[in-house]
Enzyme design. Structure first.
Site, PDB file in Angstrom:
ATOM      1  N   TYR A  57      -7.838  47.107  -9.189  1.00  0.00           N
ATOM      2  CA  TYR A  57      -8.052  48.136 -10.201  1.00  0.00           C
ATOM      3  C   TYR A  57      -7.882  47.592 -11.606  1.00  0.00           C
ATOM      4  CZ  TYR A  57      -9.371  52.101  -7.618  1.00  0.00           C
ATOM      5  OH  TYR A  57     -10.130  52.954  -6.878  1.00  0.00           O
ATOM      6  N   GLU A  58      -6.976  46.651 -11.740  1.00  0.00           N
ATOM      7  CA  GLU A  58      -6.815  46.043 -13.054  1.00  0.00           C
ATOM      8  C   GLU A  58      -8.095  45.322 -13.467  1.00  0.00           C
ATOM      9  OE1 GLU A  58      -3.318  43.884 -14.982  1.00  0.00           O
ATOM     10  OE2 GLU A  58      -4.362  42.355 -13.830  1.00  0.00           O
ATOM     11  N   THR A 105      -4.589  42.916  -9.925  1.00  0.00           N
ATOM     12  CA  THR A 105      -4.973  43.802  -8.822  1.00  0.00           C
ATOM     13  C   THR A 105      -6.458  44.132  -8.997  1.00  0.00           C
ATOM     14  OG1 THR A 105      -4.772  46.034  -9.750  1.00  0.00           O
ATOM     15  CG2 THR A 105      -2.714  44.965  -9.086  1.00  0.00           C
ATOM     16  N   ASP A 129       2.189  58.564   3.204  1.00  0.00           N
ATOM     17  CA  ASP A 129       2.718  58.851   1.866  1.00  0.00           C
ATOM     18  C   ASP A 129       4.024  58.073   1.628  1.00  0.00           C
ATOM     19  OD1 ASP A 129       3.796  60.042  -0.420  1.00  0.00           O
ATOM     20  OD2 ASP A 129       3.332  62.077   0.224  1.00  0.00           O
ATOM     21  N   ASP A 160      -3.836  51.535 -16.753  1.00  0.00           N
ATOM     22  CA  ASP A 160      -4.783  51.389 -17.867  1.00  0.00           C
ATOM     23  C   ASP A 160      -5.047  52.753 -18.508  1.00  0.00           C
ATOM     24  OD1 ASP A 160      -5.923  52.074 -15.354  1.00  0.00           O
ATOM     25  OD2 ASP A 160      -7.922  51.882 -16.223  1.00  0.00           O
ATOM     26  N   LYS A 200      -7.339  65.170 -15.163  1.00  0.00           N
ATOM     27  CA  LYS A 200      -7.483  66.560 -15.644  1.00  0.00           C
ATOM     28  C   LYS A 200      -6.117  67.244 -15.656  1.00  0.00           C
ATOM     29  CE  LYS A 200     -12.106  66.883 -13.812  1.00  0.00           C
ATOM     30  NZ  LYS A 200     -12.857  67.212 -12.610  1.00  0.00           N
ATOM     31  N   ASP A 236      -3.226  56.487  -8.940  1.00  0.00           N
ATOM     32  CA  ASP A 236      -4.337  57.408  -9.223  1.00  0.00           C
ATOM     33  C   ASP A 236      -3.994  58.226 -10.461  1.00  0.00           C
ATOM     34  OD1 ASP A 236      -5.832  56.661  -6.944  1.00  0.00           O
ATOM     35  OD2 ASP A 236      -4.516  57.880  -5.704  1.00  0.00           O
TER      36      ASP A 236
HETATM   37  C1  LIG Z   1      -6.105  53.610  -8.053  1.00  0.00           C
HETATM   38  S1  LIG Z   1      -5.607  52.922  -6.518  1.00  0.00           S
HETATM   39  C2  LIG Z   1      -4.835  51.377  -7.027  1.00  0.00           C
HETATM   40  C3  LIG Z   1      -4.717  50.395  -5.892  1.00  0.00           C
HETATM   41  C4  LIG Z   1      -4.023  49.067  -6.252  1.00  0.00           C
HETATM   42  N1  LIG Z   1      -2.629  49.269  -6.610  1.00  0.00           N
HETATM   43  C5  LIG Z   1      -4.747  48.328  -7.355  1.00  0.00           C
HETATM   44  O1  LIG Z   1      -4.198  48.259  -8.475  1.00  0.00           O
HETATM   45  O2  LIG Z   1      -5.844  47.816  -7.092  1.00  0.00           O
HETATM   46  C6  LIG Z   1      -4.171  53.902  -6.087  1.00  0.00           C
HETATM   47  C7  LIG Z   1      -3.788  53.772  -4.625  1.00  0.00           C
HETATM   48  O3  LIG Z   1      -2.594  54.522  -4.389  1.00  0.00           O
HETATM   49  C8  LIG Z   1      -2.672  55.079  -3.088  1.00  0.00           C
HETATM   50  N2  LIG Z   1      -1.766  56.239  -3.045  1.00  0.00           N
HETATM   51  C9  LIG Z   1      -1.934  57.433  -3.656  1.00  0.00           C
HETATM   52  N3  LIG Z   1      -0.918  58.263  -3.371  1.00  0.00           N
HETATM   53  C10 LIG Z   1      -0.072  57.569  -2.563  1.00  0.00           C
HETATM   54  C11 LIG Z   1       1.142  57.901  -1.922  1.00  0.00           C
HETATM   55  N4  LIG Z   1       1.678  59.110  -2.058  1.00  0.00           N
HETATM   56  N5  LIG Z   1       1.740  56.944  -1.159  1.00  0.00           N
HETATM   57  C12 LIG Z   1       1.198  55.728  -1.036  1.00  0.00           C
HETATM   58  N6  LIG Z   1       0.025  55.359  -1.607  1.00  0.00           N
HETATM   59  C13 LIG Z   1      -0.603  56.269  -2.361  1.00  0.00           C
HETATM   60  C14 LIG Z   1      -4.140  55.461  -2.945  1.00  0.00           C
HETATM   61  O4  LIG Z   1      -4.529  55.603  -1.588  1.00  0.00           O
HETATM   62  C15 LIG Z   1      -4.832  54.315  -3.653  1.00  0.00           C
HETATM   63  O5  LIG Z   1      -5.225  53.294  -2.764  1.00  0.00           O
END
Ligand SMILES: C[S@@+](CC[C@H](N)C(=O)[O-])C[C@H]1O[C@@H](n2cnc3c(N)ncnc32)[C@H](O)[C@@H]1O
Length: 245
Positions: free
Chosen positions: A223-224, A221, A125, A183, A151, A147
């Site tokens: 996700y983008e 990225t 984390d 997004d 909801k 993320d």
């Molecule tokens: C929706 S993904 C986006 C990944 C990347 N940034 C992209 O744009 O492709 C969000 C990422 O944040 C990570 N994540 C979520 N909570 C986190 C935290 N508390 N510390 C570090 N990473 C975290 C998740 O494991 C996930 O891989």
């Protein structure tokens, strides 16, 4: 991640601090033997070791090469953005946080293949790492497509909160930048509201293009790319750290 199983129990971060938890997945597809080997071989070398409670890291000293400034990327996913930035900015040390092991192994592969010496990894984390950073120690913090937890009852899981923004502002040096992309319009508004309540952060936008256009030198990225393919329009927010040094 979107559509994530609601039943996944929160796992606490590395500090034993129960106040915040990491809510995502730590594992996806089973790692292939080569990936396991890479993880065992490279991660111990690149992993940030947190100091004792009450002590702080010295970020530039984490890197084996001369570093002018240090950036942090929270939730780097597969590390595509982080690796591209590290390659383009060899005198910048970049610490990446990502607890999802399949993403970590992808970044390790890029580090190896591109011989990057300015990358360090925290595979827990990000909250625990932020707490171990001294005030004003970073020039830039990225939070890209966090993320969304769409909801209503899940929103407290979002990484952006008053507390996390205060921490990001604390570790940024005056004039340093916090860059956020999403997004999900609701998350963009959520972040703007909380940043407006953080006296040390100033949203730099002057015209709409400032949040509609990607950051300069932006490699994108994963996700983008998914968001754009689905027809969603991302927003790119830049906040400047404005406290006096
Ligand atoms: C929706 S993904 C986006 C990944 C990347 N940034 C992209 O744009 O492709 C969000 C990422 O944040 C990570 N994540 C979520 N909570 C986190 C935290 N508390 N510390 C570090 N990473 C975290 C998740 O494991 C996930 O891989």
């Amino acid at each position: 991640m979107k559509g994530r199983d609601d039943s996944i129990p929160p796992e606490t971060g590395g500090t034993g601090d129960a106040e915040r938890a990491f809510y995502g997945r730590r594992k996806g597809k089973r790692l292939r033997p080569g990936q396991e080997q890479r993880l065992e071989g490279a991660l111990p070398r690149l992993r940030v070791a947190l100091p004792e409670r009450g002590e702080f890291l010295d970020p530039p000293s984490l890197f084996p090469v001369p570093i002018d400034e240090v950036w942090l990327e929270i939730g780097f996913g597969g590390g595509e953005h982080l690796a591209a930035q590290a390659e383009a900015n060899p005198r910048t040390g970049i610490i990446g946080c990502e607890p999802f092991v399949n993403g970590v192994v992808k970044l390790l592969r890029a580090v190896d293949e591109r011989s990057l010496r300015n990358v360090r990894v925290w595979d827990e984390d990000a909250t625990a790492l932020l707490a171990a950073l001294p005030d004003a120690s970073l020039a830039r913090v990225y939070l890209l497509y966090p993320d969304p937890w769409p909801k209503r009852r899940q929103r407290k899981r979002r990484f952006v909160s008053d507390a996390s923004l205060a921490e990001i502002a604390r570790v940024l040096r005056p004039g340093g930048h916090f860059r956020f992309a999403s997004d999900i319009d609701d998350y963009v508004g959520w972040t703007l509201v909380r940043a407006a309540r953080c006296p040390q952060l100033r949203w730099t936008a002057e015209t709409a293009d400032d949040w509609r256009r990607p950051f300069p030198g932006w490699p994108g990225t994963r996700y983008e790319a998914k968001a754009l393919a689905a027809g969603r329009r991302p927003s790119y927010l830049t906040f400047e750290q404005v406290s006096e040094g």
